[in-house]
Design a protein around this motif. Structure first.
Motif, PDB file in Angstrom:
ATOM      1  N   VAL A 102       0.830  -1.204   0.000  1.00  0.00           N
ATOM      2  CA  VAL A 102       0.000   0.000   0.000  1.00  0.00           C
ATOM      3  C   VAL A 102       0.868   1.259   0.000  1.00  0.00           C
ATOM      4  O   VAL A 102       0.674   2.169  -0.817  1.00  0.00           O
ATOM      5  CB  VAL A 102      -0.985  -0.002   1.193  1.00  0.00           C
ATOM      6  N   SER A 155       1.385   3.917   4.806  1.00  0.00           N
ATOM      7  CA  SER A 155       0.327   3.144   4.139  1.00  0.00           C
ATOM      8  C   SER A 155      -1.059   3.682   4.503  1.00  0.00           C
ATOM      9  O   SER A 155      -1.953   3.721   3.649  1.00  0.00           O
ATOM     10  CB  SER A 155       0.445   1.650   4.452  1.00  0.00           C
ATOM     11  N   ALA A 159      -3.528   5.098   1.646  1.00  0.00           N
ATOM     12  CA  ALA A 159      -4.910   4.626   1.505  1.00  0.00           C
ATOM     13  C   ALA A 159      -5.887   5.788   1.642  1.00  0.00           C
ATOM     14  O   ALA A 159      -6.862   5.891   0.879  1.00  0.00           O
ATOM     15  CB  ALA A 159      -5.207   3.547   2.541  1.00  0.00           C
TER      16      ALA A 159
END
Length: 175
Positions: A102, A155, A159
């Motif tokens: 991610v 991450s 996101a």
């Protein structure tokens, strides 16, 4: 809709994920070697003569079960040091893989560098644990935990960016 363009540097992150997966697998091999050495036919004949079909490698004992209690103290400590070094890797495998995949979408160079430090830290951790016991793993812990923590933050940010942030959340809940 979010458009996703993957950087050429992301390929290095994919390679790191593969390396980490194999590295974790290979960290289990020394445990298997000790299993075969310590939980041999002779061990079971001496300590568990009632078992006619002894479990090869002492399975399902993970180091604190009925079979392991019959090991000499030094053998028990060594087996558990090896076992914990590998088990700890397994426990953290999902976290690092997700964080790399991610985070790397938004921060590919930073993520690749952090992943490399993580791999080195895992090796230092396992080597220290297996050769000198639990206290010798600390430097490795620091070495792999710092990039892991950083990757967890990056991450989450990555996101959040892909969701569109606050505006994306408002669009999500509007019917």
């Amino acid at each position: 809709m979010v458009a996703l363009e993957i950087s050429e540097a992301y390929a290095w992150i994919l390679l790191e994920v593969v390396v980490i997966t194999f590295h974790c697998l290979f960290q289990g091999f020394p445990v298997g070697g000790l299993r075969r050495k310590y939980f041999s036919k002779e061990f079971f004949d001496k300590n568990f003569p009632e078992l006619k079909n002894f479990p090869k490698g002492g399975y399902p004992d993970m180091g604190s079960g009925r079979f392991a209690h019959k090991l000499e103290l030094e053998q028990w400590l060594r087996f558990n040091d090896y076992q914990r070094a590998h088990q700890n890797y397994l426990e953290g495998l999902t976290t690092i893989v997700v964080a790399l995949l991610v985070s790397g979408l938004v921060f590919p160079r930073f993520t690749a560098a952090a992943g490399l430090i993580y791999i080195i830290g895992r090796q230092v951790y396992a080597t220290g644990y297996r050769t000198s016991g639990a206290n010798a793993r600390i430097f490795g812990v620091i070495l792999f935990d710092l990039p892991l923590i950083a990757l967890m933050f990056t991450s989450v940010y990555a996101a959040y960016t892909f969701t569109g942030g606050y505006e994306g959340f408002k669009r999500l809940i509007m019917f």
